[in-house]
Every structure is written in C-alpha cells, then in structure tokens.
Design an enzyme around this catalytic site. Structure first.
Site, PDB file in Angstrom:
ATOM      1  N   ASN A 164       0.833  -1.196   0.000  1.00 32.61           N
ATOM      2  CA  ASN A 164       0.000   0.000   0.000  1.00 32.61           C
ATOM      3  C   ASN A 164       0.869   1.248   0.000  1.00 32.61           C
ATOM      4  O   ASN A 164       0.487   2.292  -0.504  1.00 32.61           O
ATOM      5  CB  ASN A 164      -0.915   0.006   1.231  1.00 32.61           C
ATOM      6  CG  ASN A 164      -1.678   1.303   1.363  1.00 32.61           C
ATOM      7  OD1 ASN A 164      -2.517   1.619   0.522  1.00 32.61           O
ATOM      8  ND2 ASN A 164      -1.366   2.089   2.394  1.00 32.61           N
ATOM      9  N   ASP A 230       1.815   6.679   0.158  1.00 31.53           N
ATOM     10  CA  ASP A 230       0.934   5.732  -0.544  1.00 31.53           C
ATOM     11  C   ASP A 230       1.387   5.511  -1.981  1.00 31.53           C
ATOM     12  O   ASP A 230       1.728   6.459  -2.697  1.00 31.53           O
ATOM     13  CB  ASP A 230      -0.506   6.248  -0.538  1.00 31.53           C
ATOM     14  CG  ASP A 230      -1.217   5.932   0.756  1.00 31.53           C
ATOM     15  OD1 ASP A 230      -0.982   6.635   1.753  1.00 31.53           O
ATOM     16  OD2 ASP A 230      -1.999   4.960   0.778  1.00 31.53           O
ATOM     17  N   ASP A 260      -0.492  -6.877   3.030  1.00 31.93           N
ATOM     18  CA  ASP A 260      -0.843  -5.898   4.057  1.00 31.93           C
ATOM     19  C   ASP A 260      -1.803  -4.841   3.497  1.00 31.93           C
ATOM     20  O   ASP A 260      -1.655  -4.395   2.352  1.00 31.93           O
ATOM     21  CB  ASP A 260       0.448  -5.225   4.542  1.00 31.93           C
ATOM     22  CG  ASP A 260       0.212  -4.234   5.663  1.00 31.93           C
ATOM     23  OD1 ASP A 260      -0.289  -4.658   6.714  1.00 31.93           O
ATOM     24  OD2 ASP A 260       0.519  -3.039   5.479  1.00 31.93           O
ATOM     25  N   GLU A 296      -5.098  -8.887   3.953  1.00 29.21           N
ATOM     26  CA  GLU A 296      -5.701  -8.225   5.110  1.00 29.21           C
ATOM     27  C   GLU A 296      -6.790  -7.276   4.618  1.00 29.21           C
ATOM     28  O   GLU A 296      -6.490  -6.271   3.971  1.00 29.21           O
ATOM     29  CB  GLU A 296      -4.637  -7.429   5.878  1.00 29.21           C
ATOM     30  CG  GLU A 296      -5.223  -6.704   7.082  1.00 29.21           C
ATOM     31  CD  GLU A 296      -4.315  -5.603   7.635  1.00 29.21           C
ATOM     32  OE1 GLU A 296      -4.477  -5.250   8.800  1.00 29.21           O
ATOM     33  OE2 GLU A 296      -3.462  -5.082   6.883  1.00 29.21           O
TER      34      GLU A 296
END
Ligand code: CA
Length: 561
Positions: A164, A230, A260, A296
């Site tokens: 991410n 990001d 993640d 996740e």
C-alpha cells in the site's frame, strides 16, 4: 489429493489405535457410538504407545509437504520479538531457525513472517528495500537457510508484502522527491524524466491524509503516516516492479505472501482494490502456480465476501477474529443458548457468502494478530475460554492462523508494541529476546506461565493447542469442509456444525458453557466419536446414544465405517 486422503485415513487409524494424551483424544472410527464410551486416558498410555503416537503424528505432519495442499495451520511470527540468536537482544532469522523444531512439535505447517525487509522502524511496515533483509534480522544467507530448514520440516513460509505504501526512505520515493525539488518553480513533473514521480500521489495542494515535502510546496498522499507514502497502483511501471519483487522471493523458495492493508490500496474504493487483488493473484500464481496469498481486509463479512470476488485464495476472517469478532462475542455469551446457537449459523452464513464469491476460496481464520491484541485478554484471562477459543479457531475451515504466544495464553494489549512483546519462552526470560519493542509494556507475570512451565503440564494451554492442532491435522474434513449448522444438535449451549468435503465429513460439537451437557445421538447411529478435546480432566464420553459433553468440551463425530 486422493492419495493424501487415503494416507491420512491410514495414519489416523494408527493414531487412533495408540491413543493420545489426556486433553485431546482421537478415538477409533470403526467403533459404533454405543460401544465407544471409554476413552484412552493418558494414565493408561504406556511410554511405548506414546512414542508410536508421536511417530504417527509426525507422519501426519509430514503430509503438509503435498504441494497442492494450501490448507495449513499457520503461525504468525514477529521476528523482532521471537528469538535472538546473537545476543544483541533483538530477534533474528537464525533465532527463528532455532525454534523450528518447537513449531513442528506444535503441529505448525506454515509460518508468516511479519516484514523482514530493511526499514527505519522496529515493526518494519515501512519498507526501504523489498529485495533485502534488514541487517538486524540477519543476512540473505540466513534467509536461504531458514527456507531450507522450514521446507525440510514440511513448513511453508509466507512473507508480509507491504504494497500500500513504501517507507519514505525507499529509493523510489527519494528519487521522486529529489526530482520534484529540482524542478523550476511552476514546472509540471514529467513521468518520462522521472518514472517514480508517478509511483506516488504528489500534489501542489494539501488534502486529508497528505504530508508536505519539507522545504517545498509539494504534498504527497500518506494516509497512515508521513513516513509511509501511498503507492499508485495505476502505474504500470510500479506493477512491473511488484511482479519483479514477487518473482525474486518466489524463486528463492518462498511459498506465498500476506498482503498488508489490501483495503487501503485505493482507500474507500473497493472495486479498484478487488482489481488489484485479482492482478496480484494472477501474477503470483503465474510465477508459482501453488503460491498462497492471504490478504488483510479489516472489515465486515459482506466486505470480505466482496473482496473474494477478486479470486484471491484467502482473506483474513476479521468478522470471526479480534475482540469484536464472532468467536469472542460467543464466548462472552457462554451459557446463553440464544448466543451460543448463533455460532454455527454464523459459520454457515460466512462460508456460503465467501464461497458464492469464490468457489475456490480458503478461509483464513485467526483470533489475534499484531494489530489487535491477544485472545487471552479478550476473554478476561479465563483459562477454559482461552482454550476453547483456540479450538474454535483451529476447528474452522481453511488455513487457520495462530499468533506467536497465543498457544501459551500470553496477554498483550494497549499500544501496538505491547501486543508484540517478547515470546515468553521461560520464566527467567533469557531464552528469547531481551530488547522489547520501544514503549512495550510487558506484564510482570503472565496468567498461564511460560512455555517451559506449560510443556510438562498436561493441562496447559500449550498442550491443549498441540492436541487441537493434531486433531485438525488428522481429520482433514475439519479444515477442508464446507460448513453447515447441524440444526438437530445445535441446541441449548451446544454448538454443532457439519463439515463436508472430498476428504470426508465430520460433525463438531462444542459445549459453550460452564455446565455439562447431554446430547441425544440416537438419530446418529451411523456416526462415531472420533476425537475429543477438553479444558480439564473431564472428557466427552458416550453412554449408549447419549453423548456427555463436559463444560467447554469439544467432540468430533465421523461416519462409522
Ligand atoms: Ca539478534
């Protein structure tokens, strides 16, 4: 898969003949319910039989090497806090290697390593270099040795892949920042001059979740923190680099990745995240067909179901884990039929919803992880509930995850470092790590003692976990089965659900109360008591067609042969 099933049946028979330790017992499947009331007690188990039990168990565990079998029992390791091999007080890869025999003994068939790449933080979720090992954890040679040692034991390894965001000191980000700083005022950045300028979201305007590049009028998206810029999944060059990273590690023998923060790739835009997960699944399995991916997605079961439309193998089952999940809510309502009865129906509902989105999905249940604290604390350090929570997790279908220390009932809550305390190997605290994460609060005493103390105690949480995992590994329907509530038996404070799979069928019964229960099995004459697990000396037993299920006890029925 069929071969695995037949070998498992054979080994299960061996295991059943020799019996098991006191808490978790696997019974003879060929014995009819009417005559199988007597369990093999540990006091009756001769040392020789115990050895044979061990041999059968280790052979069952070795089956985990089957490359087409992604249904595993995983163990999440925070390397920093697990085991230190060189005396600097911080855990490392060689420390993990030194504990692989322990994990194998526990029945673990896979480990998830939290980030091991170079990073400026203790937790390493801001990655500086995806293709290297953090020097605090060791070298690439250590990593190769770890992979080899794991595979020798039938243990798979997945790495935490943080995609991410990068760390703000990653070369992609630093190069982009230097480029922006070099631009004459008022000049728009050009991707052909610096490709990395499009790997992130730079802007001349500040916005929510943006941080400023010091000394400039440039801002960048950094939703978690300024040192975690990001990444832009819309950039093809970035995707090519991600593919190269996965190739690098998969070619080293890594068996997959934990992804993640998959919900934040495009925060608030789930359909775009679903596309990214599809791409990751396709790309990873294009490199290694039996690659295992688990994402996740910290959200409701409807959202998890939506993300399964990506075709990804696994998504952590947050709706059942964590302090707010179904397992803890049912345990907190233990003794109340109106609460207990909802457990089996919730299992069925989630399974149907996830399966409808991806018929090949493999659930990824868990109780605790490094972000949410530890299960023993969620159930007020109640030993029986801590144990049963373990069984509820391990008897869910899919690839179950155990957080390091959960198997000894460690507690840990509050700030993040306190959820990631040193593994409590022994009371002297000299056999693990001595340099806890910054600001980590470590209890003076843990409620259930250290591993060293628990190993020799038949009634310990550790031995309960060991037996629960042994049963899970010995009866493949438990992990592989499609789950439906067994309505006829799902009454009072007994939760009953059926698992149906190509590898067999079973019915799991759990008494989620502190009072003994009696279950009428007269309509189940073709079934037999195959395994049982209890939180104390009182184990499940059959009296004719009546199953006596002590407080918080578990029983597994399989079709009689
Ligand atoms: Ca060390």
């Amino acid at each position: 898969m069929r071969r695995v099933a037949s070998v498992l049946c054979l080994l299960l028979s061996v295991l059943i003949l020799v019996g098991c330790a006191r808490q978790g017992q696997i019974e003879h499947p060929a014995t009819a319910p009417e005559s199988s009331g007597a369990a093999v007690d540990s006091q009756e188990t001769q040392p020789q039989e115990a050895e044979r039990t061990e041999q059968a168990l280790s052979e069952i565990r070795a089956l985990g090497q089957s490359p087409d079998d992604l249904y595993r029992t995983w163990y999440e390791i925070f390397v920093y806090s697990f085991c230190d091999s060189d005396g600097d007080g911080i855990g490392d890869l060689k420390g993990v290697i030194s504990k692989l025999d322990y994990l194998q003994e526990l029945g673990i068939t896979g480990i998830w390593l939290m980030p091991i790449h170079p990073s400026t933080t203790y937790h390493k979720y801001n990655v500086s270099d995806y293709d290297a090992i953090d020097p605090a954890y060791g070298t690439m040679e250590d990593f190769d040795a770890l992979i080899s040692a794991c595979h020798d034991r039938g243990i798979h390894v997945i790495l935490d892949l943080v995609l991410n965001h990068t760390g703000s000191d990653h070369v992609w980000f630093r190069t982009a920042v230097e480029y922006l700083k070099s631009l004459p005022a008022g000049t728009a950045p050009n991707e052909s001059d610096c490709p990395y300028v499009d790997y992130y979201f730079f802007s001349n305007e500040s916005a929510t979740g943006y941080a400023q590049i010091p000394g400039t009028d440039w801002y960048y998206e950094a939703q978690f923190s300024a040192d975690m810029p990001d990444l832009n999944w819309g950039n093809e060059g970035f995707r090519a680099d991600v593919k190269a990273v996965m190739e690098f590690w998969l070619n080293k023998g890594v068996d997959g990745f934990r992804l993640d923060a998959a919900k934040e790739f495009y925060s608030g835009r789930s359909s775009m995240n679903v596309e990214v997960l599809s791409w990751l699944q396709e790309t990873a399995c294009g490199i290694k067909p039996d690659c295992y991916l688990v994402a996740e997605v910290w959200d409701s079961f409807q959202t998890v179901a939506e993300y399964y439309q990506s075709g990804i193998t696994s998504i952590f089952n947050y709706p059942f884990g964590d302090s707010t999940g179904k397992i803890v809510s049912v345990l907190r309502g233990a003794g109340q039929p109106s609460v207990v009865s909802t457990y089996a129906t919730a299992l069925e509902k989630a399974d149907k919803a996830y399966r409808a989105a991806n018929s090949n999905y493999i659930d990824a249940p868990f109780l605790s992880n490094h972000d949410v604290g530890r299960i023993a604390g969620f159930v007020s350090k109640d030993e029986a509930k801590t144990k049963l929570a373990g069984a509820m997790n391990l008897f869910m279908s899919g690839s179950a995850f155990v957080y390091y220390g959960e198997e000894i009932g460690m507690v840990g809550s509050g700030n993040d470092p306190s959820k990631r305390a040193p593994m409590y190997w022994n009371a002297a605290r000299d056999n693990g790590t001595t340099n806890p994460p910054p600001d980590c609060t470590i209890p003076d005493e843990y409620p259930f003692g250290s591993l060293e103390e628990q190993v020799t105690d038949d009634g310990s949480i550790y031995n309960y976990y060991r037996q629960a995992i042994a049963i899970r590994n010995a009866i493949p329907a438990i992990s592989h089965g499609q789950t439906t509530a067994e309505t006829q038996l799902n009454t009072g404070c007994v939760s009953a659900f059926r698992k149906t799979s190509d590898l067999g069928t079973c019915i799991v019964l759990m008494n989620i109360s502190d009072e003994a229960a009696e279950v009428d099995l007269s309509a189940y004459a073709d079934w037999t008591l195959a395994a049982k697990l209890s939180v104390n000396d009182r184990t499940a037993a059959l009296d004719g067609t009546l199953l006596n299920l002590p407080a918080y006890a578990v029983a597994v029925l399989v079709p009689a042969q």
